[in-house]
Design a protein around this motif. Sequence first.
Motif, PDB file in Angstrom:
ATOM      1  N   UNK A   1       1.017  -1.166  -0.086  1.00 12.29           N
ATOM      2  CA  UNK A   1       0.018  -0.034  -0.107  1.00 12.29           C
ATOM      3  C   UNK A   1       0.923   1.141   0.035  1.00 12.29           C
ATOM      4  N   UNK A   2       0.822   2.069  -0.732  1.00 11.22           N
ATOM      5  CA  UNK A   2       1.770   3.347  -1.099  1.00 11.22           C
ATOM      6  C   UNK A   2       1.156   4.652  -0.772  1.00 11.22           C
TER       7      UNK A   2
ATOM      8  N   UNK B   1       3.391   0.233   3.059  1.00  9.84           N
ATOM      9  CA  UNK B   1       2.857  -0.463   3.924  1.00  9.84           C
ATOM     10  C   UNK B   1       3.054  -1.798   3.388  1.00  9.84           C
TER      11      UNK B   1
ATOM     12  N   UNK C   1      -1.107  -0.602  -4.341  1.00  8.10           N
ATOM     13  CA  UNK C   1      -2.375  -0.230  -4.070  1.00  8.10           C
ATOM     14  C   UNK C   1      -2.138   1.397  -3.552  1.00  8.10           C
ATOM     15  N   UNK C   2      -2.328   2.410  -4.402  1.00 12.46           N
ATOM     16  CA  UNK C   2      -2.079   3.798  -4.092  1.00 12.46           C
ATOM     17  C   UNK C   2      -3.216   4.415  -3.455  1.00 12.46           C
TER      18      UNK C   2
END
Lengths: 150, 150
Positions: free
Chosen positions: A102-103, A111, A140-141
Amino acid sequence: MLMGVNTEELKKAFTEFLKKKNMKITKTRLDLIDLIADYNKHFEIEELVNWISSRTDKRVSRSTIYRTIKLLEEFGAIKEVIKKDNKTIYEFVVGRSHHDHLICVECGKIIEFVSEDIEKLQDEVCEAYSFKPIHHRLEIFGLCKDCQEK
Amino acid sequence: MLMGVNTEELKKAFTEFLKKKNMKITKTRLDLIDLIADYNKHFEIEELVNWISSRTDKRVSRSTIYRTIKLLEEFGAIKEVIKKDNKTIYEFVVGRSHHDHLICVECGKIIEFVSEDIEKLQDEVCEAYSFKPIHHRLEIFGLCKDCQEK
DNA sequence: ATGAGTGCAAAGTATTTGCACGTAC
DNA sequence: GTACGTGCAAATACTTTGCACTCAT
């Protein structure tokens, strides 16, 4: 050496890998493994270059870093995990199970997460298309908890 | 216009988007929507630039293409779907449901797939980390059926 | 009329490469 | 000794930007 990865074994395996490719086992190549293991977090090449040039013990040039990164990727010790703003973020993957990221688009925080179920579904998709997966990247941004609150 | 997307509605929506941002509604910006809709497949910018410059009816410069691509991305009409070899592959996403990609590392073929289950699991992961997703990209690199057989 | 948009060429980044020298084998 | 590896600087590839001119409002 600052951390837990056994670079001795890794270097031995990399040596075998290089031998199989009829490439030479050089101090520089083995040093870079130690350096990346030492760095011990996600990195962009520019960042690694600067960090390495700030060290006095081991030095590797920018070109050799680029060249060796490719080899280490093929060998499987590092992976391109995030592509963002035309930069590549790499990760040292030895001794770690596969995970995705996750960005946060606001603060850049990364993450990591593991989802066996997503992996399994991906395999099913590949099977349905008779596609043989080699590697994948799920990014996933979005906004992390802190940045949502701001 | 070669294909099914209603660019008139899309251009109307883009016009609204530009108005809200206090930006001007120019012929060039609206033309680019038609051009990308016409192109009607995944594209790299260089490819689009060449294709557009081969046309005699509408012309847009490389710089404006770069600038407008960013706007269209923000607007939501196109997405960066694949990052490969330091190139970005875009896709026109209007009128299409979300999907991800299998990319053949041998021949470059791109296979689209939809998995509601994967989407759902991603949402669960985000929730678990109190992360607010904005967009994501799942790329599975491997060998397509044909290339496995070779 | 005025300021934003466009096209061009120049400048910026990130990455690769040619070449002379060094090192593994 | 020979060929591959390395470091440096130059080249390349992709993208952004400054500026003069154009166009939307």
